[in-house]
Design a protein around this motif. Structure first.
Motif, PDB file in Angstrom:
ATOM      1  N   PHE A 128      27.608  -9.631-106.811  1.00 31.00           N
ATOM      2  CA  PHE A 128      29.063  -9.573-106.736  1.00 31.00           C
ATOM      3  C   PHE A 128      29.588  -8.630-107.816  1.00 31.00           C
ATOM      4  CE2 PHE A 128      33.011 -10.830-108.720  1.00 31.00           C
ATOM      5  CZ  PHE A 128      33.877 -10.664-107.659  1.00 31.00           C
ATOM      6  N   ALA A 129      30.587  -7.869-107.462  1.00 28.54           N
ATOM      7  CA  ALA A 129      31.314  -7.094-108.476  1.00 28.54           C
ATOM      8  C   ALA A 129      32.758  -6.961-108.016  1.00 28.54           C
ATOM      9  CB  ALA A 129      30.692  -5.718-108.662  1.00 28.54           C
ATOM     10  N   ILE A 130      33.652  -7.163-108.940  1.00 26.46           N
ATOM     11  CA  ILE A 130      35.060  -6.949-108.614  1.00 26.46           C
ATOM     12  C   ILE A 130      35.289  -5.434-108.557  1.00 26.46           C
ATOM     13  CG2 ILE A 130      35.824  -7.007-111.042  1.00 26.46           C
ATOM     14  CD1 ILE A 130      38.391  -8.426-110.031  1.00 26.46           C
ATOM     15  N   ARG A 131      36.146  -5.026-107.605  1.00 25.73           N
ATOM     16  CA  ARG A 131      36.479  -3.595-107.518  1.00 25.73           C
ATOM     17  C   ARG A 131      37.002  -3.155-108.879  1.00 25.73           C
ATOM     18  NH1 ARG A 131      40.681  -4.104-103.639  1.00 25.73           N
ATOM     19  NH2 ARG A 131      41.739  -2.580-104.993  1.00 25.73           N
ATOM     20  N   ARG A 132      36.424  -2.081-109.368  1.00 24.60           N
ATOM     21  CA  ARG A 132      36.749  -1.627-110.725  1.00 24.60           C
ATOM     22  C   ARG A 132      38.237  -1.299-110.861  1.00 24.60           C
ATOM     23  NH1 ARG A 132      37.117  -1.645-114.760  1.00 24.60           N
ATOM     24  NH2 ARG A 132      35.909  -1.075-116.606  1.00 24.60           N
ATOM     25  N   ASP A 133      38.883  -0.901-109.741  1.00 25.18           N
ATOM     26  CA  ASP A 133      40.306  -0.535-109.798  1.00 25.18           C
ATOM     27  C   ASP A 133      41.187  -1.647-109.230  1.00 25.18           C
ATOM     28  OD1 ASP A 133      39.568  -0.420-107.166  1.00 25.18           O
ATOM     29  OD2 ASP A 133      40.399   1.591-106.785  1.00 25.18           O
ATOM     30  N   HIS A 134      40.664  -2.859-109.234  1.00 25.25           N
ATOM     31  CA  HIS A 134      41.422  -3.979-108.668  1.00 25.25           C
ATOM     32  C   HIS A 134      42.661  -4.224-109.541  1.00 25.25           C
ATOM     33  CE1 HIS A 134      42.372  -7.850-106.914  1.00 25.25           C
ATOM     34  NE2 HIS A 134      41.368  -7.706-106.057  1.00 25.25           N
ATOM     35  N   PRO A 135      43.849  -4.301-108.937  1.00 27.97           N
ATOM     36  CA  PRO A 135      45.070  -4.472-109.751  1.00 27.97           C
ATOM     37  C   PRO A 135      45.066  -5.782-110.543  1.00 27.97           C
ATOM     38  CG  PRO A 135      45.551  -4.603-107.386  1.00 27.97           C
ATOM     39  CD  PRO A 135      44.147  -4.145-107.513  1.00 27.97           C
ATOM     40  N   ALA A 136      44.390  -6.821-110.033  1.00 28.08           N
ATOM     41  CA  ALA A 136      44.339  -8.088-110.767  1.00 28.08           C
ATOM     42  C   ALA A 136      43.544  -7.922-112.061  1.00 28.08           C
ATOM     43  CB  ALA A 136      43.720  -9.177-109.894  1.00 28.08           C
ATOM     44  N   LEU A 137      42.528  -7.061-112.007  1.00 25.92           N
ATOM     45  CA  LEU A 137      41.719  -6.815-113.200  1.00 25.92           C
ATOM     46  C   LEU A 137      42.583  -6.109-114.264  1.00 25.92           C
ATOM     47  CD1 LEU A 137      38.764  -7.139-114.126  1.00 25.92           C
ATOM     48  CD2 LEU A 137      38.359  -4.801-113.319  1.00 25.92           C
TER      49      LEU A 137
END
Lengths: 464, 464
Positions: A372-381
């Motif tokens: 699993f990896a969160i999208r690096r450009d995820h706005p929540a991140l």
């Protein structure tokens, strides 16, 4: 918004005693999912959490049936034009034994030196409840949450979430959301906030090798019939190069290489090799050449020989030529490796390296999970990063998990929603061990962090 | 001499019923050395054999104390100018279980279809007693044996002769002789006499490898700290080349290569690979290239991995990075390899191949034995060959033993006397198994063979 945050913070401060009392009630329920005698307690904890959601004002709250323990589900739709976040956590806890090592009983929550001691104080009841407190504050001030909210609190996390894959698939319509926020997770340290970008996937198999129908006398047969231990040793030695790379053809083909930016992020995380070695009593680091220890631990895949057995294991001598030998393998996987493809490669490798005098079988185990990896450009991140920067006055570290968090990948696969880890477990909280605790300061910070995060998501996240 | 032999044969034929009755008495004593509850029976069997020697006329008979079970010792000096032979055998037997598989009870000797059925009928009471019958015949006809005789019948063979090394050393003056004749051993087949030229030596050790103080979570540590199973697998794989040679430096240095004559002798021994494979349910032969299966089994050394264990062996998955792993090794040795030297080489190999991230310890086990081989030009061997040729009308095969017969090498080392194996165990006698038996025909042949051998030794052997 600054005003909202201040009013929420004040609300939290004013209600802290009440909140801690409520958390104490939850911690008093011994919802140990691993022990059948606590089945009623597990159910009771689920109902407690459901009641708490109702008390906050969540309009739709119910227990979703699974093959095992219920999921506490809640839904508070606000405005279809706003994004929907699903808050994840778990209400079950680890067994408390060894009991004699607890300074105060595990299910009698006790405040001491600014810490709340109890089984589940940190993992995950404390973290789960801190998130609910932040949401409660927002709801009390605004009258409703700043975005659409769903809640998903499972009761099987401490036994490996055996029925979650089926449950998430079954309830995928109900669970639909734009982002999952995990109230289960941790920070790098008390004064060092961090964000977890990824966790590894996993796949597992067993290799059973046979050279004859029966164990043999080494004097009569040792020079003439193949020894299964020796044959499997030779085969198992082909899985790695001597310097520690995995030598299975194609194993690294789909591995996403770290970018220079990611390597810089990892390099920014303090790592003390001496302390790391001392923790496990090892004398040297080891691993795939070309990567730093943290790069390997967080972002490079491994093929692990978890167990090997064959022949005689007793005291002294037995002059046996063993006819069978066995090997357990798991792999830790990184994006974009696929567990079943990796098992295919292993099986092909085993068959290709099995000599003609032996027969070998590869048995796959269930329980595979994709990385699993969160999208690096995820706005929540980005939003979470701003919140941490604001609360701590410093930049959060970007960290990763070498272990596997199957539920993160399940949500991503089934709902198309990335998981943002946003919780305040700390390395010294002794989760899974006697004298588990949760710092009150972390409890406060986490609630205030949720107060700051959710309104931000309303503005930065598009509705899917 | 021809007259002597004929008279002895007649004596044996006339006394056969009486001899079988006496053997029956010995077989009725359950002298199981492995079972403490039979300790009194073991003692009783020793006393029975001693009494039998006295009945034959052996002037000096006594039980020699050992750390465990007594040795029945006898001495009949005839003429200091004649050679002295020491007759070896054992009066203890294997446990009889599983009892339910015996057609008649193991300690109620029963004659059926020309075979005597009982535990020990072949191994070794039957063979031991047949030798005594031959000697008795000679004594009755001549008035004394044709050479000086000593007798050495131990009571620990079936438990590995644990106190024989010390006993043979302790009694070496008393046991002094020119040749040892073993009444324990076998022939290649009913119609195919054979002579056993050698047995392999043995040495043993355990390799314990460690990479950390504690087992580790593979997600946290698998990419960063060395896995002990993987490390020992890689190390253990260096003991052999992929095609089956031992790869320990110096391992073959002292191996006496087979001469063309010896290879021809071995090639003359029938070997059916299909039958051999079917016996153990293997699908292919294996072993050191450049040698036939029988050459490997009988005259080439091996390094055998008897057992390997480390990490998780249960059902399913455990994501552990094991901190320790273990390996059992024995070597089968041939002349002129020395067990302690070989263990030195293994220890050096292990240390040289142990990577810097691991610690390894080699523990040697007691119980080493040197390889044994009778001098190829030993006059007793030539005499035995003539006897077999005479009795069977065909040339005996020259065979070897892949296993270890420690006592052979002990006599050779301590007394300087080679052992001639001269006994009539047959492959289908089911020794160590239910329904052990001994063909009456083999019993007769063996007694007659001793009648022929001993007078020959008087003429062909020089007194040492």
């Amino acid at each position: 918004m600054q005003d909202l945050v201040q009013r929420c913070d004040r609300y939290l401060a004013e209600h802290e005693a009440e909140h801690l009392q409520a958390l104490g009630d939850l911690l008093r329920i011994p919802s140990v999912s691993a022990l059948p005698q606590h089945q009623a307690d597990v159910q009771r904890a689920a109902e407690w959490v459901a009641a708490r959601l109702r008390a906050i004002g969540v309009p739709e709250v119910r227990l979703l049936e699974t093959e095992r323990n219920p999921i506490v589900f809640g839904h508070w739709p606000v405005d279809p034009s706003l994004p929907t976040a699903l808050v994840y956590g778990h209400y079950d806890v680890q067994p408390p034994d060894p009991l004699e090592l607890w300074e105060t009983p595990p299910f009698e929550p006790t405040l001491r030196d600014g810490r709340l001691y109890a089984r589940g104080a940190s993992d995950d009841k404390g973290n789960l409840f801190a998130a609910l407190c932040g949401i409660e504050a927002l709801v009390r001030i605004i009258g409703h949450p700043p975005i659409n909210l769903k809640f998903f609190f499972e009761g099987e996390e401490e036994i490996g979430s055996p029925s979650m894959a089926a449950a998430i698939r079954q309830y995928r319509e109900l669970l639909a959301c734009d982002v999952v926020i995990s109230a289960d997770g941790g920070m790098y340290g008390h004064d060092q906030p961090s964000l977890t970008l990824s966790s590894k996937g996993i796949c597992a198999c067993q290799v059973d090798l046979r050279t004859a129908a029966t164990d043999m006398h080494s004097g009569q047969y040792g020079a003439v019939i193949a020894n299964a231990v020796q044959t499997l040793v030779q085969l198992a030695a082909t899985f790695h190069t001597p310097d520690g790379r995995v030598a299975v053809a194609g194993f690294y083909d789909k591995v996403r290489e770290l970018s220079p930016e990611e390597r810089a992020e990892i390099a920014a995380v303090p790592f003390d090799p001496d302390e790391f070695l001392a923790n496990v009593g090892a004398k040297a680091l080891w691993g795939e050449p070309g990567y730093t220890p943290l790069e390997r631990a967080w972002a490079r895949p491994t093929l692990d020989l978890n167990g090997f057995w064959g022949g005689f294991q007793g005291e002294g001598i037995k002059t046996v030529t063993p006819c069978e030998a066995h090997l357990k393998i798991t792999c830790r996987l990184v994006p974009d490796q696929d567990p079943e493809e990796i098992l295919d490669l292993i099986e092909r490798h085993v068959q290709a390296h099995c000599p003609p005098w032996a027969e070998v079988r590869v048995t796959r185990f269930p329980g595979s999970a994709r990385p699993f990896a969160i999208r690096r450009d995820h706005p929540a991140l980005a939003a979470a990063r701003e919140v941490l920067r604001e609360l701590y006055g410093k930049e959060p570290l970007m960290t990763r998990v070498g272990g596997t968090i199957p539920v993160a990948e399940l949500f991503q696969r089934e709902l198309g929603a990335d998981m943002l880890f946003f919780a305040w477990g700390m390395p010294d909280n002794r989760v899974h061990a006697p004298n588990e605790s949760y710092r009150l300061e972390d409890f406060r910070t986490m609630a205030r962090a949720y107060v700051r995060l959710l309104p931000r998501l309303a503005t930065v996240m598009a509705r899917a």
